[in-house]
Motif scaffolding. Structure first.
Motif, PDB file in Angstrom:
ATOM      1  N   MET A 104       0.846  -1.208   0.000  1.00  0.00           N
ATOM      2  CA  MET A 104       0.000   0.000   0.000  1.00  0.00           C
ATOM      3  C   MET A 104       0.871   1.242   0.000  1.00  0.00           C
ATOM      4  N   LYS A 105       0.406   2.268  -0.726  1.00  0.00           N
ATOM      5  CA  LYS A 105       1.029   3.599  -0.624  1.00  0.00           C
ATOM      6  C   LYS A 105      -0.110   4.581  -0.418  1.00  0.00           C
ATOM      7  N   MET A 106       0.039   5.481   0.537  1.00  0.00           N
ATOM      8  CA  MET A 106      -1.007   6.486   0.781  1.00  0.00           C
ATOM      9  C   MET A 106      -0.355   7.824   1.065  1.00  0.00           C
ATOM     10  N   LYS A 107      -0.897   8.857   0.427  1.00  0.00           N
ATOM     11  CA  LYS A 107      -0.367  10.197   0.654  1.00  0.00           C
ATOM     12  C   LYS A 107      -1.516  11.195   0.658  1.00  0.00           C
ATOM     13  N   ALA A 108      -1.565  12.026   1.675  1.00  0.00           N
ATOM     14  CA  ALA A 108      -2.602  13.063   1.749  1.00  0.00           C
ATOM     15  C   ALA A 108      -2.035  14.361   1.190  1.00  0.00           C
ATOM     16  N   GLY A 109      -2.904  15.160   0.535  1.00  0.00           N
ATOM     17  CA  GLY A 109      -2.471  16.473   0.057  1.00  0.00           C
ATOM     18  C   GLY A 109      -1.631  16.411  -1.196  1.00  0.00           C
ATOM     19  N   VAL A 110      -2.151  15.834  -2.267  1.00  0.00           N
ATOM     20  CA  VAL A 110      -1.374  15.692  -3.503  1.00  0.00           C
ATOM     21  C   VAL A 110      -1.835  16.653  -4.611  1.00  0.00           C
ATOM     22  N   GLN A 159      -3.669  10.359  -2.638  1.00  0.00           N
ATOM     23  CA  GLN A 159      -3.370   9.315  -3.616  1.00  0.00           C
ATOM     24  C   GLN A 159      -3.194   8.001  -2.861  1.00  0.00           C
ATOM     25  N   VAL A 160      -3.820   6.956  -3.380  1.00  0.00           N
ATOM     26  CA  VAL A 160      -3.762   5.649  -2.719  1.00  0.00           C
ATOM     27  C   VAL A 160      -3.414   4.583  -3.754  1.00  0.00           C
ATOM     28  N   GLU A 161      -2.492   3.697  -3.402  1.00  0.00           N
ATOM     29  CA  GLU A 161      -2.138   2.586  -4.297  1.00  0.00           C
ATOM     30  C   GLU A 161      -2.228   1.271  -3.529  1.00  0.00           C
ATOM     31  N   PHE A 162      -2.821   0.280  -4.183  1.00  0.00           N
ATOM     32  CA  PHE A 162      -2.797  -1.103  -3.688  1.00  0.00           C
ATOM     33  C   PHE A 162      -2.184  -1.906  -4.819  1.00  0.00           C
ATOM     34  N   GLY A 163      -0.910  -2.263  -4.711  1.00  0.00           N
ATOM     35  CA  GLY A 163      -0.250  -2.913  -5.835  1.00  0.00           C
ATOM     36  C   GLY A 163      -0.338  -2.028  -7.055  1.00  0.00           C
TER      37      GLY A 163
END
Ligand code: UDP
Length: 230
Positions: A18-24, A33-37
């Motif tokens: 998982m990758k998660m970032k607030a305020g993009v 932005q959110v990534e799952f694979g």
């Protein structure tokens, strides 16, 4: 059960990286932005703000308006631009998944607009979109009862699995159960099912999704802490 492995070497109850970032997005009130694979989604939030067209105004509460869109290059067969029946349905279920977390009655006569763009799709886009939208709403400073956290669990090749890829979802016996919840209270705000499964396996699949949601909740809180400090 957790010992068997999958095409991407994950354990049966393991979420994709998982990758998660607030305020993009600079120009939005809140974003994430959110990534799952390989599944990647960007969400942007605007509001509460004056509602247009004005006939949509509700004197008793803010109107939550969600848009879900899959970009043409997000899937292997280039997708036709624009909205279709699927995106309309997903916008509806995502709105219903997010609404219980919001204090809409505190902002009458306004709109809260949530735009979700699927940049890359490898199954689980509605779940990734809900996680991103929820983070973006928090990033916009809109009061929430809790974050909304989402993942799909199900069955493929006779195994019960968490967070399936498109390859797994394409299995002949596939069952897909997207779920969203507010982890603090355990309130489930989205539960769908595609496929046929026994009541016993349904319970196991829901348990898998519940454990997954709790892990995702931690990642969401971490993303907010990374932006706003402790
Ligand atoms: N998909 C696709 N083209 C489409 C719609 C879906 O290739 O027009 C793929 C995409 O990878 C998506 C997956 O099928 O993530 C599963 O779609 P579903 O409708 O089950 O929703 P999701 O699992 O993404 O929430």
């Amino acid at each position: 059960m957790t010992k068997k492995e999958r095409p991407d070497n994950r354990k049966l109850d393991e979420i994709r990286p998982m990758k998660m970032k607030a305020g993009v997005i600079k120009r939005a009130d809140g974003s994430a932005q959110v990534e799952f694979g390989l599944t990647k989604v960007v969400a942007a939030v605007y509001g509460p703000r004056q509602i247009h067209p004005r006939h949509q105004e509700d004197a008793t509460k803010s109107v939550l308006r969600c848009r879900y869109n899959m970009l043409p290059f997000s899937v292997s067969d280039r997708k036709r631009q624009g909205y279709d029946r699927r995106s309309t349905e997903l916008a509806k279920v995502i709105t219903e998944a997010l609404e219980p977390a919001l204090f809409l009655e505190e902002f009458p006569k306004t709109a809260i607009d949530v735009d979700m763009e699927i940049v890359q799709a490898d199954a689980g886009t509605r779940a990734a979109a809900i996680n991103a939208a929820s983070l973006a709403i928090a990033d916009a400073g809109i009061p929430m009862r809790d974050l909304v956290t989402s993942v799909a669990a199900g069955r493929a090749n006779k195994e019960l699995l968490l967070d399936m890829t498109k390859e797994e979802e394409d299995a002949e016996d596939a069952v897909d159960v997207p779920m969203a919840m507010m982890p603090r209270t355990g309130k489930i705000t989205l539960l769908q099912m595609d496929g046929i499964v026994t009541p016993q396996d349904t319970e196991k699949i829901i348990c898998l999704a519940e454990v997954g949601c709790k892990k995702i909740y931690e990642a969401q809180k971490k993303a907010l802490l990374e932006k706003y400090g402790s």
